[in-house]
Design a protein around this motif. Sequence first.
Motif, PDB file in Angstrom:
ATOM      1  N   LEU A   1     -32.408  -6.593   2.576  1.00 31.77           N
ATOM      2  CA  LEU A   1     -31.331  -7.105   2.679  1.00 31.77           C
ATOM      3  C   LEU A   1     -31.821  -8.683   3.255  1.00 31.77           C
ATOM      4  O   LEU A   1     -32.178 -10.050   2.522  1.00 31.77           O
ATOM      5  CB  LEU A   1     -30.439  -7.201   3.401  1.00 31.77           C
ATOM      6  CG  LEU A   1     -29.015  -6.380   3.398  1.00 31.77           C
ATOM      7  CD1 LEU A   1     -28.150  -6.056   4.749  1.00 31.77           C
ATOM      8  CD2 LEU A   1     -27.985  -7.115   2.239  1.00 31.77           C
TER       9      LEU A   1
ATOM     10  N   GLU B   1     -23.985 -16.757   2.175  1.00 33.16           N
ATOM     11  CA  GLU B   1     -24.609 -15.187   1.670  1.00 33.16           C
ATOM     12  C   GLU B   1     -25.498 -15.309   2.339  1.00 33.16           C
ATOM     13  O   GLU B   1     -25.728 -13.877   2.946  1.00 33.16           O
ATOM     14  CB  GLU B   1     -24.967 -15.342   0.535  1.00 33.16           C
ATOM     15  CG  GLU B   1     -23.515 -14.901  -0.392  1.00 33.16           C
ATOM     16  CD  GLU B   1     -23.766 -14.850  -1.807  1.00 33.16           C
ATOM     17  OE1 GLU B   1     -24.923 -14.816  -2.589  1.00 33.16           O
ATOM     18  OE2 GLU B   1     -22.652 -14.256  -2.886  1.00 33.16           O
ATOM     19  N   ASN B   2     -26.261 -15.633   2.350  1.00 36.20           N
ATOM     20  CA  ASN B   2     -28.159 -15.630   2.775  1.00 36.20           C
ATOM     21  C   ASN B   2     -27.170 -14.755   4.799  1.00 36.20           C
ATOM     22  O   ASN B   2     -28.696 -14.345   5.235  1.00 36.20           O
ATOM     23  CB  ASN B   2     -28.921 -16.652   2.794  1.00 36.20           C
ATOM     24  CG  ASN B   2     -30.278 -16.580   1.945  1.00 36.20           C
ATOM     25  OD1 ASN B   2     -29.950 -15.942   0.997  1.00 36.20           O
ATOM     26  ND2 ASN B   2     -30.861 -17.252   2.172  1.00 36.20           N
TER      27      ASN B   2
ATOM     28  N   ASP C   1     -25.876 -11.798   5.112  1.00 41.66           N
ATOM     29  CA  ASP C   1     -26.950 -11.111   5.027  1.00 41.66           C
ATOM     30  C   ASP C   1     -28.066 -10.690   5.993  1.00 41.66           C
ATOM     31  O   ASP C   1     -28.466  -9.875   6.712  1.00 41.66           O
ATOM     32  CB  ASP C   1     -28.071 -10.446   3.766  1.00 41.66           C
ATOM     33  CG  ASP C   1     -26.693 -10.346   2.093  1.00 41.66           C
ATOM     34  OD1 ASP C   1     -25.868 -10.066   2.464  1.00 41.66           O
ATOM     35  OD2 ASP C   1     -27.809 -11.093   1.389  1.00 41.66           O
TER      36      ASP C   1
END
Length: 371
Positions: A278, A298-299, A302
């Motif tokens: 990830l 999303e970063n 994750d």
Amino acid sequence: MLSDLGKTLDIAREDRLLLDETCRLTERLADSVVDNGFARHFVPERWNGGAGTFTALLDAVSELAETCASTAWCAALYAAHGRLAGYLPEAGQREIWCEGPDVRVAASVVPPQGSAVRTDGGWRLTGRWATASGVDQAEWMLLASWAALDDDPAGETREHRIFAVRRQEMKVLHTWRPVGLRGTGSNTVEGDVLVPDHLTFTLGDLGRVQPHAARCHAVPFALVASLVFAAPVLGAAEGALRTWWETQIRRARPDGGTAVQPLVLARASAHIQAARLLLERVAQRGDHAPVTPVLVAENQRDVAVAVELCGTAVDELFRTAGLRALEEDDALQRHWRDITAARTHGTLDFGSAASGYASALLAARAGEETR
């Protein structure tokens, strides 16, 4: 240069007890971090810096954290703060890096603290700022405060403004005595200084794309900010797994076999490997992917999930390690304490990341429906 960590790792092993006792890096360890290139990693090329990648930083910081998470934490932040200082006006950058790019920059930028009042040609910055990691060995600091907008002297509207200050102008208060990450020296500073206009910028400026900038200076702050704090967690988790495994295979059973616990081994190793995948994807997005609000979210998602995976894995390793892990000098306990402390950092909070991710997806969907 970040890949050649041998000397720094040796010093970190030798100085670990001193870090716990003094709650700060030793001078030779801080110097070795600079020699390895962490301070210059994101410094713009025009100042002879590396303008490096997030992938390289993740690899080097996690490797260092297998031995000492406190050292890795400071190394990561010296790199990250060099990147932030690259958003100063050119005159400010020149003042910081006129003698070379190997300048250690500490920071306390979130949340804003202290007060900033406009003066002729600059700002009067007054107050106290907490948790400035690596501040004892820093040459410069970035400190944030709320400041009134230029067109609103009454102060009814404010902006999050960041100021560059020479560390010697501030008083360091040795307030850092935590359960984990003890060696980061994340102390409090206080002072009353005048800061010229060329040594300040706003949080909003961190989203500004600079002309002819390297990729590391052309991505928004939110895309990569949490990765810096997650990289030491990943390395500490990998170090904890290695330590636990080595202890397990040395522990003999009465029948002559070993006491390996296969369920714990399989689950913890899979969680930590998943976390690495990830975080590698997060770093690669920072280095290459087209930036969108959904990608930023999303970063953040994750990173938060990767840290949760590491924390869960190491909690189980510590719980199943036996009485030896309760000893103060035990390496597994040290990794567990460091990860436990790191997980309290606001940028790693899963709830906030989850809310941001859902909001980004809903906003993107609403945008598609209005086309």
